[in-house]
Design an enzyme around this catalytic site. Sequence first.
Site, PDB file in Angstrom:
ATOM      1  N   ASN A   1     -13.782  -8.895  -1.510  1.00 31.45           N
ATOM      2  CA  ASN A   1     -12.324  -8.870  -1.576  1.00 31.45           C
ATOM      3  C   ASN A   1     -11.864  -7.419  -1.652  1.00 31.45           C
ATOM      4  OD1 ASN A   1     -11.930  -8.052  -4.470  1.00 31.45           O
ATOM      5  ND2 ASN A   1     -13.109  -9.934  -4.798  1.00 31.45           N
ATOM      6  N   ARG A   2     -10.559  -7.191  -1.682  1.00 33.99           N
ATOM      7  CA  ARG A   2     -10.009  -5.846  -1.524  1.00 33.99           C
ATOM      8  C   ARG A   2      -9.935  -5.046  -2.822  1.00 33.99           C
ATOM      9  NH1 ARG A   2      -8.136  -5.404   3.562  1.00 33.99           N
ATOM     10  NH2 ARG A   2      -7.453  -7.305   4.600  1.00 33.99           N
TER      11      ARG A   2
END
Length: 224
Positions: A34-35
């Site tokens: 994920n970011r």
Amino acid sequence: AALEAKPQRLAGRHILVTAGPTHEPIDPVRYIANRSSGRQGFAIAGALAALGARVTLVAGPVTLPTPAGVTRIDVETAREMADAVDRALPVDAAIMVAAVADWHVDAAVQKIKKGDATPTLSLSENPDILATLARSPQRPALLIGFAAETERVVEHATAKRARKDVDWIVANDVSGDVMGGDSNSVHIVTKDGVESWPRQGKDAVAAQLARRVADALEPAQPMR
Ligand code: CTP
Ligand code: CA
């Protein structure tokens, strides 16, 4: 007489911080991520150490320097993060900033080849590290979760606080480009209500949160 150094407000406290994303392997060369950049969690670990706490930072895969005075344990997956958190206990406070993957993949042992049938990823839920700690006999005196939300931020965070049975949720408005960015807009959701802090740099959020943790762990002296 020599000047006495001002005693550090978190001296003698052991505080656990989780930070960063987790990576969930698909096969030996691929993963789901994920970011999360890890920057807010690392800043919090550093701010707590600056107030004298002994800090254990369980970090997912990020390329950030370890803040001064912090003991760092690197992990890759959510399940590894859960084990590392367990081994770090007991702690006086835990701040779970990590963006833990909600699912892991039933990973292939060998690299999946393009010539194979197009793969379908089979997902299983990861352990909820925060909720597990909330129910643990070793529950810290102060347990803080983060919640990254893109809409109805305070409403979702208030529900999450109750559902996970934690002391505070730091609700992070990620409707802009916060993940990986320099600043954060946060709301501190406690049983007593909501404090909304102005958008500020991640280091400023970290310093303010560390002071708030020190206030909570060190109740005001009784009046006399
Ligand atoms: N968290 C955790 N273990 C997980 C998932 C989340 O410890 N497996 C922690 C995060 O570190 C964060 C808090 O729980 O402090 C909230 O995470 P979030 O993803 O917002 O909550 P979820 O319950 O996973 O709900 P959803 O992603 O559906 O919004
Ligand atoms: Ca989640």
